[in-house]
Design a protein around this motif. Sequence first.
Motif, PDB file in Angstrom:
ATOM      1  N   TYR A   1      -0.244  12.602   5.682  1.00 32.67           N
ATOM      2  CA  TYR A   1      -1.361  11.660   5.626  1.00 32.67           C
ATOM      3  C   TYR A   1      -1.714  11.182   7.045  1.00 32.67           C
ATOM      4  O   TYR A   1      -0.804  10.825   7.816  1.00 32.67           O
TER       5      TYR A   1
ATOM      6  N   SER B   1       0.845  -1.196   0.000  1.00 35.35           N
ATOM      7  CA  SER B   1       0.000   0.000   0.000  1.00 35.35           C
ATOM      8  C   SER B   1       0.876   1.240   0.000  1.00 35.35           C
ATOM      9  O   SER B   1       2.075   1.175   0.311  1.00 35.35           O
ATOM     10  N   GLY B   2       0.269   2.360  -0.314  1.00 33.77           N
ATOM     11  CA  GLY B   2       0.980   3.632  -0.234  1.00 33.77           C
ATOM     12  C   GLY B   2       1.378   3.913   1.206  1.00 33.77           C
ATOM     13  O   GLY B   2       2.452   4.463   1.472  1.00 33.77           O
ATOM     14  N   LEU B   3       0.509   3.522   2.124  1.00 31.77           N
ATOM     15  CA  LEU B   3       0.833   3.728   3.544  1.00 31.77           C
ATOM     16  C   LEU B   3       2.062   2.911   3.932  1.00 31.77           C
ATOM     17  O   LEU B   3       2.969   3.415   4.603  1.00 31.77           O
TER      18      LEU B   3
ATOM     19  N   GLU C   1       5.511  16.048   2.779  1.00 36.68           N
ATOM     20  CA  GLU C   1       4.393  15.667   1.924  1.00 36.68           C
ATOM     21  C   GLU C   1       3.886  16.941   1.255  1.00 36.68           C
ATOM     22  O   GLU C   1       3.403  17.844   1.923  1.00 36.68           O
TER      23      GLU C   1
ATOM     24  N   ASP D   1       6.566  11.821   0.876  1.00 42.64           N
ATOM     25  CA  ASP D   1       5.366  11.085   0.468  1.00 42.64           C
ATOM     26  C   ASP D   1       4.878  11.766  -0.804  1.00 42.64           C
ATOM     27  O   ASP D   1       4.323  12.861  -0.767  1.00 42.64           O
TER      28      ASP D   1
ATOM     29  N   SER E   1      -1.870   3.173  -5.637  1.00 43.63           N
ATOM     30  CA  SER E   1      -3.331   3.022  -5.589  1.00 43.63           C
ATOM     31  C   SER E   1      -4.030   4.195  -6.266  1.00 43.63           C
ATOM     32  O   SER E   1      -5.205   4.097  -6.590  1.00 43.63           O
ATOM     33  N   LYS E   2      -3.314   5.301  -6.461  1.00 41.24           N
ATOM     34  CA  LYS E   2      -3.932   6.508  -7.005  1.00 41.24           C
ATOM     35  C   LYS E   2      -3.865   6.480  -8.535  1.00 41.24           C
ATOM     36  O   LYS E   2      -4.323   5.534  -9.140  1.00 41.24           O
TER      37      LYS E   2
HETATM   38  C1  LIG Z   1      -3.501   7.714  -0.545  1.00 40.31           C
HETATM   39  C2  LIG Z   1      -2.326   8.171   0.189  1.00 40.31           C
HETATM   40  C3  LIG Z   1      -1.546   7.274   0.922  1.00 40.31           C
HETATM   41  C4  LIG Z   1      -1.930   5.843   1.120  1.00 40.31           C
HETATM   42  O1  LIG Z   1      -2.043   5.082  -0.016  1.00 40.31           O
HETATM   43  P1  LIG Z   1      -2.772   3.644   0.116  1.00 40.31           P
HETATM   44  O2  LIG Z   1      -2.290   2.906  -1.070  1.00 40.31           O
HETATM   45  O3  LIG Z   1      -4.231   3.938   0.118  1.00 40.31           O
HETATM   46  O4  LIG Z   1      -2.304   3.051   1.403  1.00 40.31           O
HETATM   47  C5  LIG Z   1      -0.448   7.756   1.578  1.00 40.31           C
HETATM   48  N1  LIG Z   1      -0.110   9.045   1.515  1.00 40.31           N
HETATM   49  C6  LIG Z   1      -0.825   9.941   0.837  1.00 40.31           C
HETATM   50  C7  LIG Z   1      -0.395  11.354   0.798  1.00 40.31           C
HETATM   51  C8  LIG Z   1      -1.960   9.540   0.141  1.00 40.31           C
HETATM   52  O5  LIG Z   1      -2.687  10.438  -0.524  1.00 40.31           O
END
Ligand SMILES: *Cc1c(COP(=O)(O)O)cnc(C)c1O
Length: 388
Positions: free
Chosen positions: A109, A83-85, A151, A180, A203-204
């Motif tokens: 985030y 995941s992004g997290l 970020e 980030d 994911s975005k």
């Molecule tokens: C969406 C997002 C994340 C997390 O991404 P996931 O894949 O949903 O875990 C982390 N940081 C920022 C700034 C985001 O916008």
Amino acid sequence: MKSHYLPADLRLTQAKMPEFTALNMPVHRASTLTYSSARDFLNRFERMIDGFSYGLYGTPTGRALEKQIAEIEGGEHCMLLPSGLAAVTHPLLSLLKQGDHVLLADCVYGPTRDLCTSLLAQYGITHTFFPSDAATIEPWLNDATKLVVLESPGSYTMEIQDISVIATQAHKNGALVLMDNAWGFGQIDCFKHGVDIVATALSKYASGHSDVCMGACTVKDRALFEKLKMSFIGLGTGVSADDAYLVLRGLQTMTVRLAEHAKRGYAVAKWLDEQPSVSQVFFPALETDAQHDRFKRYFDGGNGLISLTLHETDISRIERFIDSLEHFRIGASWGGTHSLIALTNISNSRTSAKWKGASWILRLHVGLEPIETLMQDLEKAFSTFTSV
Ligand SMILES: *Cc1c(COP(=O)(O)O)cnc(C)c1O
């Protein structure tokens, strides 16, 4: 009944398919990889970082994606995470130890913020949140500061830090800089501005269809790559080849989708800025946005993400506004083809200074539906504020 079902010998099948030259990278699924000798098996750790040793540690599909992400971010080495997290939390867990201090932009985030106040605090790692639009971090650096987390633009509030100035200050203090880059993926070369680790949420826009969770961590430095990679392996983190395939497919159209989201986002943001119910629009690509100068300095383009605050402060009326939307669906995340709306009470999640604006922030993601339909949807919803 047979006790087990094995496919026909794979080596034979592959030798018989020289004409099956698919245009796209195939999905290579695996947990087990087989070895030709016991010695080979004992030596498998040598292949853990760059080669193939076990499905969790990398597949040809995943490696192809890593190569492409590294190129997009302007780095050398990329690691996929689920995941992004995870792309943010894993480097923090890998690089910080008891007694260390981490400095973070106040706009990070939410779950990144929560990691610091929960797990990292539990491990004896301290943190400070600095003002999100800072041009300097010197007042908050100390001898224990080992990592600075940026970020830009920040979650919900869209502040942009002066990245290159901050990176120079961090390095002088012996700290690494992690950015980030969920927002700016494909629109900024963070390494050029001195960032050491770039985390992004695939994911975005990268996957682009709201159906994959994945993140990536990219670096330039080989030693840092090996250190992070070994930690991520130790934590047991990997991604499936199916998901990697979906992101590879998404990337093929990312540039055109992003340009279209940015164009629509700009039009909607400009229109929102003129609506009497709206008190503030947060959209750095807009000339009137407080962050516009830094946006132009650091980013090549925008996207479809718009935050706004309203004159209305009564949450039940704000809920009625949101619930009356038909085309903007209610949901977290963004970067897919659908238009979305999310909301948060920001006053609880900014601590470097008291948040001065309205507490409730709404965030729109402008999707690829006809723009007139989206505008009409918003217009109709705004009318709920004037009706009784
Ligand atoms: C969406 C997002 C994340 C997390 O991404 P996931 O894949 O949903 O875990 C982390 N940081 C920022 C700034 C985001 O916008």
